[in-house]
Design a protein around this motif. Sequence first.
Motif, PDB file in Angstrom:
ATOM      1  N   UNK A   1       1.021  -1.306  -0.068  1.00  0.00           N
ATOM      2  CA  UNK A   1       0.084   0.492   0.197  1.00  0.00           C
ATOM      3  C   UNK A   1       0.432   1.359  -0.309  1.00  0.00           C
ATOM      4  N   UNK A   2       1.936   1.240  -0.688  1.00  0.00           N
ATOM      5  CA  UNK A   2       3.405   2.363  -0.450  1.00  0.00           C
ATOM      6  C   UNK A   2       2.781   3.415  -1.517  1.00  0.00           C
ATOM      7  N   UNK A   3       2.189   2.707  -2.114  1.00  0.00           N
ATOM      8  CA  UNK A   3       1.914   3.152  -3.535  1.00  0.00           C
ATOM      9  C   UNK A   3       3.359   3.216  -5.245  1.00  0.00           C
ATOM     10  N   UNK A   4       3.612   2.124  -4.769  1.00  0.00           N
ATOM     11  CA  UNK A   4       4.519   1.966  -5.804  1.00  0.00           C
ATOM     12  C   UNK A   4       3.855   0.149  -6.333  1.00  0.00           C
ATOM     13  N   UNK A   5       2.830   0.440  -6.561  1.00  0.00           N
ATOM     14  CA  UNK A   5       2.699  -1.188  -7.270  1.00  0.00           C
ATOM     15  C   UNK A   5       2.500  -1.044  -8.289  1.00  0.00           C
ATOM     16  N   UNK A   6       2.016  -1.811  -9.182  1.00  0.00           N
ATOM     17  CA  UNK A   6       2.074  -2.280 -11.019  1.00  0.00           C
ATOM     18  C   UNK A   6       0.526  -3.007 -10.301  1.00  0.00           C
ATOM     19  N   UNK A   7      -0.422  -2.884 -11.511  1.00  0.00           N
ATOM     20  CA  UNK A   7      -1.974  -3.395 -11.595  1.00  0.00           C
ATOM     21  C   UNK A   7      -1.626  -4.838 -12.692  1.00  0.00           C
TER      22      UNK A   7
ATOM     23  N   UNK B   1      -1.149   5.680 -11.853  1.00  0.00           N
ATOM     24  CA  UNK B   1      -1.770   5.999 -13.405  1.00  0.00           C
ATOM     25  C   UNK B   1      -2.566   5.325 -14.024  1.00  0.00           C
ATOM     26  N   UNK B   2      -4.009   4.640 -13.925  1.00  0.00           N
ATOM     27  CA  UNK B   2      -4.980   3.939 -13.887  1.00  0.00           C
ATOM     28  C   UNK B   2      -4.974   4.481 -15.470  1.00  0.00           C
ATOM     29  N   UNK B   3      -4.761   5.444 -16.398  1.00  0.00           N
ATOM     30  CA  UNK B   3      -5.454   6.390 -17.325  1.00  0.00           C
ATOM     31  C   UNK B   3      -4.617   6.012 -17.718  1.00  0.00           C
ATOM     32  N   UNK B   4      -3.290   5.965 -18.017  1.00  0.00           N
ATOM     33  CA  UNK B   4      -2.055   5.764 -18.092  1.00  0.00           C
ATOM     34  C   UNK B   4      -1.478   4.744 -19.620  1.00  0.00           C
ATOM     35  N   UNK B   5      -0.600   4.804 -19.644  1.00  0.00           N
ATOM     36  CA  UNK B   5       0.123   3.964 -20.416  1.00  0.00           C
ATOM     37  C   UNK B   5      -0.039   1.970 -19.677  1.00  0.00           C
ATOM     38  N   UNK B   6       0.113   1.164 -21.432  1.00  0.00           N
ATOM     39  CA  UNK B   6      -0.676  -0.142 -20.178  1.00  0.00           C
ATOM     40  C   UNK B   6       0.889  -0.493 -21.320  1.00  0.00           C
ATOM     41  N   UNK B   7       0.793  -1.757 -20.602  1.00  0.00           N
ATOM     42  CA  UNK B   7       1.701  -2.647 -21.607  1.00  0.00           C
ATOM     43  C   UNK B   7       0.844  -4.387 -21.220  1.00  0.00           C
ATOM     44  N   UNK B   8       1.232  -4.350 -23.189  1.00  0.00           N
ATOM     45  CA  UNK B   8       0.788  -5.986 -22.517  1.00  0.00           C
ATOM     46  C   UNK B   8       1.865  -7.371 -22.872  1.00  0.00           C
ATOM     47  N   UNK B   9       1.772  -7.797 -22.946  1.00  0.00           N
ATOM     48  CA  UNK B   9       2.891  -9.150 -23.290  1.00  0.00           C
ATOM     49  C   UNK B   9       1.749 -10.118 -22.936  1.00  0.00           C
TER      50      UNK B   9
END
Length: 63
Positions: A17-23, A38-46
């Motif tokens: 919960x320190x804000x340094x997470x990925x979803x 940055x939930x409306x930012x860039x998304x990486x897909x693989x």
Amino acid sequence: MKRIENAEWFKSSHSNGNGQCVEVAHLDGAVAVRDSKQQTGSVLTCAPEGWRAFIGSVAEEAL
């Protein structure tokens, strides 16, 4: 077909919960990753195979 717009995002259960997470979201034939701040930012897909390899190598480094 599950698309990014309909993705169900989740954080690791190890997130502190320190804000340094990925979803992460599982899509049809892909895995999507984004910055939780940055939930409306860039998304990486693989490809799922690439994601498994990445997670496996991170787990090895943690040992």
